[in-house]
Design a protein around this motif. Sequence first.
Motif, PDB file in Angstrom:
ATOM      1  N   TYR A   1      -0.697 -78.518   5.600  1.00  0.00           N
ATOM      2  CA  TYR A   1      -0.903 -79.481   4.512  1.00  0.00           C
ATOM      3  C   TYR A   1       0.131 -79.396   3.394  1.00  0.00           C
ATOM      4  N   THR A   2       0.611 -78.167   3.139  1.00  0.00           N
ATOM      5  CA  THR A   2       1.428 -77.958   1.949  1.00  0.00           C
ATOM      6  C   THR A   2       2.608 -78.942   1.849  1.00  0.00           C
ATOM      7  N   GLU A   3       3.395 -79.049   2.939  1.00  0.00           N
ATOM      8  CA  GLU A   3       4.561 -79.925   2.907  1.00  0.00           C
ATOM      9  C   GLU A   3       4.175 -81.366   2.614  1.00  0.00           C
ATOM     10  N   LYS A   4       3.115 -81.818   3.297  1.00  0.00           N
ATOM     11  CA  LYS A   4       2.688 -83.209   3.136  1.00  0.00           C
ATOM     12  C   LYS A   4       2.177 -83.463   1.724  1.00  0.00           C
ATOM     13  N   ILE A   5       1.520 -82.452   1.151  1.00  0.00           N
ATOM     14  CA  ILE A   5       1.005 -82.590  -0.213  1.00  0.00           C
ATOM     15  C   ILE A   5       2.167 -82.727  -1.199  1.00  0.00           C
ATOM     16  N   ARG A   6       3.174 -81.879  -1.013  1.00  0.00           N
ATOM     17  CA  ARG A   6       4.344 -81.934  -1.893  1.00  0.00           C
ATOM     18  C   ARG A   6       5.024 -83.300  -1.798  1.00  0.00           C
ATOM     19  N   GLU A   7       5.138 -83.753  -0.576  1.00  0.00           N
ATOM     20  CA  GLU A   7       5.797 -85.062  -0.365  1.00  0.00           C
ATOM     21  C   GLU A   7       5.004 -86.155  -1.083  1.00  0.00           C
ATOM     22  N   ALA A   8       3.687 -86.144  -0.892  1.00  0.00           N
ATOM     23  CA  ALA A   8       2.849 -87.177  -1.487  1.00  0.00           C
ATOM     24  C   ALA A   8       2.891 -87.101  -3.010  1.00  0.00           C
TER      25      ALA A   8
ATOM     26  N   GLY B   1      -3.561 -88.212  -9.722  1.00  0.00           N
ATOM     27  CA  GLY B   1      -3.565 -87.959  -8.279  1.00  0.00           C
ATOM     28  C   GLY B   1      -4.297 -86.652  -8.056  1.00  0.00           C
ATOM     29  N   ILE B   2      -5.126 -86.592  -7.054  1.00  0.00           N
ATOM     30  CA  ILE B   2      -5.904 -85.371  -6.868  1.00  0.00           C
ATOM     31  C   ILE B   2      -6.131 -85.086  -5.387  1.00  0.00           C
ATOM     32  N   LEU B   3      -6.157 -83.797  -5.064  1.00  0.00           N
ATOM     33  CA  LEU B   3      -6.446 -83.374  -3.700  1.00  0.00           C
ATOM     34  C   LEU B   3      -7.953 -83.240  -3.557  1.00  0.00           C
ATOM     35  N   ALA B   4      -8.483 -83.758  -2.460  1.00  0.00           N
ATOM     36  CA  ALA B   4      -9.932 -83.692  -2.317  1.00  0.00           C
ATOM     37  C   ALA B   4     -10.344 -83.364  -0.904  1.00  0.00           C
ATOM     38  N   THR B   5     -11.066 -82.261  -0.754  1.00  0.00           N
ATOM     39  CA  THR B   5     -11.701 -81.940   0.524  1.00  0.00           C
ATOM     40  C   THR B   5     -13.021 -82.714   0.563  1.00  0.00           C
ATOM     41  N   GLY B   6     -13.814 -82.485   1.593  1.00  0.00           N
ATOM     42  CA  GLY B   6     -15.084 -83.204   1.706  1.00  0.00           C
ATOM     43  C   GLY B   6     -15.944 -83.076   0.468  1.00  0.00           C
ATOM     44  N   CYS B   7     -16.134 -81.821   0.004  1.00  0.00           N
ATOM     45  CA  CYS B   7     -17.035 -81.633  -1.133  1.00  0.00           C
ATOM     46  C   CYS B   7     -16.425 -82.163  -2.430  1.00  0.00           C
ATOM     47  N   VAL B   8     -15.124 -81.957  -2.623  1.00  0.00           N
ATOM     48  CA  VAL B   8     -14.496 -82.416  -3.855  1.00  0.00           C
ATOM     49  C   VAL B   8     -14.556 -83.949  -3.940  1.00  0.00           C
ATOM     50  N   ALA B   9     -14.324 -84.613  -2.799  1.00  0.00           N
ATOM     51  CA  ALA B   9     -14.394 -86.079  -2.798  1.00  0.00           C
ATOM     52  C   ALA B   9     -15.797 -86.538  -3.192  1.00  0.00           C
TER      53      ALA B   9
ATOM     54  N   LYS C   1     -12.999 -93.441 -14.129  1.00  0.00           N
ATOM     55  CA  LYS C   1     -13.051 -94.695 -13.367  1.00  0.00           C
ATOM     56  C   LYS C   1     -12.363 -94.497 -12.023  1.00  0.00           C
ATOM     57  N   ARG C   2     -12.885 -95.158 -11.029  1.00  0.00           N
ATOM     58  CA  ARG C   2     -12.292 -95.019  -9.698  1.00  0.00           C
ATOM     59  C   ARG C   2     -10.821 -95.438  -9.713  1.00  0.00           C
ATOM     60  N   GLU C   3     -10.494 -96.470 -10.513  1.00  0.00           N
ATOM     61  CA  GLU C   3      -9.105 -96.954 -10.553  1.00  0.00           C
ATOM     62  C   GLU C   3      -8.158 -95.890 -11.103  1.00  0.00           C
ATOM     63  N   GLN C   4      -8.705 -94.938 -11.856  1.00  0.00           N
ATOM     64  CA  GLN C   4      -7.842 -93.899 -12.424  1.00  0.00           C
ATOM     65  C   GLN C   4      -7.492 -92.826 -11.407  1.00  0.00           C
ATOM     66  N   LEU C   5      -8.203 -92.850 -10.286  1.00  0.00           N
ATOM     67  CA  LEU C   5      -8.014 -91.769  -9.321  1.00  0.00           C
ATOM     68  C   LEU C   5      -7.187 -92.229  -8.126  1.00  0.00           C
ATOM     69  N   TYR C   6      -6.242 -91.424  -7.735  1.00  0.00           N
ATOM     70  CA  TYR C   6      -5.590 -91.617  -6.459  1.00  0.00           C
ATOM     71  C   TYR C   6      -5.926 -90.378  -5.644  1.00  0.00           C
ATOM     72  N   ILE C   7      -6.828 -90.556  -4.697  1.00  0.00           N
ATOM     73  CA  ILE C   7      -7.369 -89.389  -3.993  1.00  0.00           C
ATOM     74  C   ILE C   7      -6.619 -89.150  -2.685  1.00  0.00           C
ATOM     75  N   ILE C   8      -6.063 -87.940  -2.572  1.00  0.00           N
ATOM     76  CA  ILE C   8      -5.449 -87.526  -1.314  1.00  0.00           C
ATOM     77  C   ILE C   8      -6.498 -86.723  -0.560  1.00  0.00           C
ATOM     78  N   GLY C   9      -7.021 -87.305   0.502  1.00  0.00           N
ATOM     79  CA  GLY C   9      -8.090 -86.635   1.251  1.00  0.00           C
ATOM     80  C   GLY C   9      -7.553 -85.533   2.141  1.00  0.00           C
ATOM     81  N   LEU C  10      -8.259 -84.419   2.162  1.00  0.00           N
ATOM     82  CA  LEU C  10      -7.875 -83.303   3.014  1.00  0.00           C
ATOM     83  C   LEU C  10      -9.066 -82.867   3.858  1.00  0.00           C
ATOM     84  N   PRO C  11      -9.073 -83.217   5.147  1.00  0.00           N
ATOM     85  CA  PRO C  11     -10.142 -82.677   6.000  1.00  0.00           C
ATOM     86  C   PRO C  11     -10.067 -81.151   5.920  1.00  0.00           C
TER      87      PRO C  11
END
Lengths: 344, 143, 316
Positions: C4-11, C72-80, C93-103
Amino acid sequence: MTTKSFTKDALIKAADGLRKSYRVFVPVKVGKFHEFKLFEDGDKPDFEYRKTRKSPKGLIFPQSERMLEYSIDEHKPDHHIMKESPKDYSPQVVFGIRPYDAMSFKVMDVNFDTEDYKDPWWIKRYAATTLVGICRNDLDSKMFATENFSGPYDIRGLDVALYDLGDKYIAKSLTEKGEKALAAMGGNDVSAAELAAIEKLTPDTNAPQAAPTDKIKEKVVNDLFDSTMWEDIANGCINCGACTFLCPTCWCFDIQDEIHKREGDRLRIWDSCMFPLYTLHASGHNPRGKKVQRVRNRFMHKIKYYLDKYEKGIMCVGCGRCVEACPVNIDIRRVCELMNNFTK
Amino acid sequence: MSEWEPKIVTILCNWCTYGAADLAGVNRLQYPTNFKVIRVPCTGRISPKMILAAFRSGADGVWISGCHPGDCHYIEGNFYARRRFTMLKALLKHVGIDERRLHFSWISAAEGPKFAATAKEVIASVKQAGPAHQLIKTKAQVI
Amino acid sequence: MTGYTEKIREAAKRLLTEKKVDCFIGFRKGSVPMVNYPVIVSDPAKADELIWDANCAMNLANYVIGRKDKVGILATGCVARNLVTLVQENQIKREQLYIIGLPCSGMIDKSQVIDKYGDVEIVSVIDKGDTFAVEAGDKTDVLKKADFLSRNCKICAHHNPIEYDEIIGDKVADPETYIKPEDVKKSESMSDAERWEFFEKTFSPCIRCYACRNACPMCYCPTCFVDESRPQWVGKSSDETDTLTFHFLRALHLAGRCTDCGACERACPIDIPVRYLTSRLNADAKEIYGFESGLDPKMRPLLDHYKLDDLNDFFK
């Protein structure tokens, strides 16, 4: 200065023997962690322990203590009069304390015992306490040296030092209180070889790496205060009190009144500068309403204000408890480094 | 020696059960008097903290009563309250507080006899549970 | 989870450069094993600090509360699920969040690993997917992650985020049925007296540092009931009754809001299993109302809606 030798079993007996004339506190494993506990029949002291999870500061500065009590029952002749609560100030020994924890009392003493203010509870308890400490080279990597703790054989805070030589302990009394306690402990005479062995163990022996603080003295308070580094340090902080409550040198307290039916207590309880309530004014204004302000205050107090005010180094004995317990990894060593390298 | 009598804190909604208590009195219905009644506008006003506060103060039992579901003066207050109490009841049970100490009822202002009957039932149940010994705040247990 | 690390940095770099978000919340490598530092990055150049491994157990949703900017925030199942609940409760507000989902396949339980090694100090812990390498003393062991999963991760029913703007990695299989926590199951067969004794024994060592409360993204009240003084619901000293009251009410305030992320238990400096109470409420919410928090952004929280035919048995 007296020296005595004890085998490992004899040391437990010596601690037991002290119970005749002192309240003795010893390290005992309770659940997952070691803590200091009043030595009672059946307790198994473990002097091989590394570090207690909670610092032993509570033995002299309890987490909660009753300062005064009163009654609001007007049928009583002394209603609404605050009276001091009776306390046990009989001599106590903290047996097996580690040198950094012992030193922490010296660090706190400058706050509780000043020219202008003398905290009676602290002073009486500290005076009644004899610190018998274990010097062993087993510091972990989260620990570091500061002006107030140079290494495992830094005996400045102790009354009696117990040098662990593997199969035995060599006890050395360092103060008058220590002399008295050691006399009550018994022990064997020390051989010349043993004496030579402990003389080699100086405060610098096996010293851990020091936290970088040498340049902090020359920094201007306001420059440090206004620095932008605090945002980065504080961002992750969740403002819990784990660091301050485990810290052996954090001395802040709050005073709360509690009334049960018609009887009241004035309690002193540990407070933490991490909590918003700590600085909340009665007007509702909070001068440290933001997380970053509170985090900044904690480190500025420990690393800069204390240093400037008392000129006794930073307010830290390098025990590393906060480093271990912080859930979000706010590392005081990193903060020292940032402050030390700070330029305007 | 007199028999032990329980102390029960009763929180009643202004519009229904408080009226029922009045009606029971006016009808001269007999029921025991171990209650300290607290009147609130609606069961929806009751925070679990208040119930805990009663137990902390040494109440042997707590009884909450309000309008029947659907009859709330504020339309839906007791519906919200019902969910809240369900969770509270579950957690009290989980920590080991006797279920016989906490009672809930819906009693309308017309149900004077039900009020008297429920009062008897609540007291009998708290009596069975005996004097409270958990979660009672006394003088602070500190040094 | 290791790639995940590389992809997270890229995003993060992409989002910050394109100004899609003002800041990005993730983790930076910590200075001690098994603890990472939650970091808020706003400079794209610093996105390379970000990492992801099985020690990112603190809940990042904690850091979005009250923010005014776009995050922008990283979110696993529970965090989401926590983010969804915070949106439902108008904390962001939902519009304020850009959620990067992480299974997420679960976090390593720090205290179990420390217990295993006792007095031998752990030098480093490296996540290797299904296993992790522990360097302790002078040797290195490779341990199975499944044996050292956090207790909440072991029973996790929602490994994959349900709400996200983009997702990294492949979905993880969820268990088919709901798993009740062991200690909750055990408590069901205990008597009242045994349950009380367990409650007392478990929670009375608490030092009242409030790490459990503060680690929780759902605990955001401007004034906690602990700090209220008129009336004073609970005393602030280490009196046992006060400590137990605090834990009882803290848990109750999370009824129908807790996602069992485990941050409270993880944060406790003296390893109290504080999830014991919230797990019960989660189990009840599920059994009684079929409700799990944060699964549906359109739904209200458990105690903020009702049904006419809700459980009514215990009302006389």
